[in-house]
Scaffold this active site. Sequence first.
Site, mmCIF file in Angstrom:
data_model
loop_
_atom_site.group_PDB
_atom_site.id
_atom_site.type_symbol
_atom_site.label_atom_id
_atom_site.label_comp_id
_atom_site.label_asym_id
_atom_site.label_seq_id
_atom_site.Cartn_x
_atom_site.Cartn_y
_atom_site.Cartn_z
ATOM 1 C CG HIS A 38 -4.450 -0.584 -2.780
ATOM 2 N ND1 HIS A 38 -3.446 -0.960 -1.918
ATOM 3 C CD2 HIS A 38 -4.220 0.718 -3.061
ATOM 4 C CE1 HIS A 38 -2.657 0.059 -1.686
ATOM 5 N NE2 HIS A 38 -3.105 1.095 -2.360
ATOM 6 C CD GLU A 106 1.111 1.899 -4.097
ATOM 7 O OE1 GLU A 106 0.286 1.061 -4.515
ATOM 8 O OE2 GLU A 106 0.846 3.100 -3.976
#
Length: 330
Positions: A38, A106
């Site tokens: 991430h 995402e």
Amino acid sequence: MPEYGYFLATEEFGPAELVEQARMAEQAGFQALWISDHYHPWNAAQGQSPFVWSVIGALTEAVSLPVETAVTCPTVRMHPAVVAQAAATSAVMTGGRFRLGVGTGEALNEHILGGPWPPAHIRLEMLEEAVQVMRNLFTGEEVNHHGTHYTVEKARLYTVPDEPVPIDVSGFGPKATALAARIGDGFITMTPDETLVSRYRKGGGGGKPVSGGVKVCYGPDREAAVRQARELWGNQLLPGEMGQLLPTPRHFEQLDPLLTDEMAASSFTCGDDVDEHVGALGAFADAGFDRVYVSQIGPDQRGFFDFYRTKVLPQLQSAPPATPGDGAIR
């Protein structure tokens, strides 16, 4: 019988903590590691987000367990040619015990360079082309690629493992699962959904490995564990495509009032009931998974590893073997 691994959460812990958790995981009897990739955490309460490739380098010196990213998005924030170099180096450092898990990503992590966030069908196209680029580079030969989404000119990886890095593709719906079956060396999904596993295997996945992950919150006070799960990982309770479309941790935090302890209690295994933890992981075995990764929510990592080492893993490892032909990793 599946292999059971530990899932390192880079959104919740810093580099030194992750390395120490990997050591405890190996000592507790876990057989492999997942690590998330991430740029941002999902919310400020999680509070971390180290660069995964640096952490993987440290893991290779700290433990002997296989490592896989779960998952890397090789399409927007990082060009697939750069991801290929990082993955090849990781495979060399682990002696071939590295797998690259990939997905369509995402907006939370991929919007940071200011470009558009494509719709799902375009992201799937980009992922397929990215996998092609990376596989070509893993050969160690010079690559020239002029595709719809990516250009690579006279690129060659000089540091490559003896065998190409396996690429596992993540999927949560029928289209992504079909892509995983067609182009992946394995399939990653996060719920014990026997229908998805069957779709993957019948769509071309055959005996390739299927891996899944689950978050739990071990603790002697179940109500406190439920609250902690909701506060730290309430993002997993959000329906639909919000997890892929919201761009910042602040946007996820704005939805916190919609989430309740009751929702968390029904979605996460919380507390210290051995049978509940065994059942949560055993559900993946029953659905035909080959590897199951579990992640402890919150700071009581040592208590979690002691609990799993002494009570949970022995029961899971003594369970009857899964149905033959389930694609078990050898």
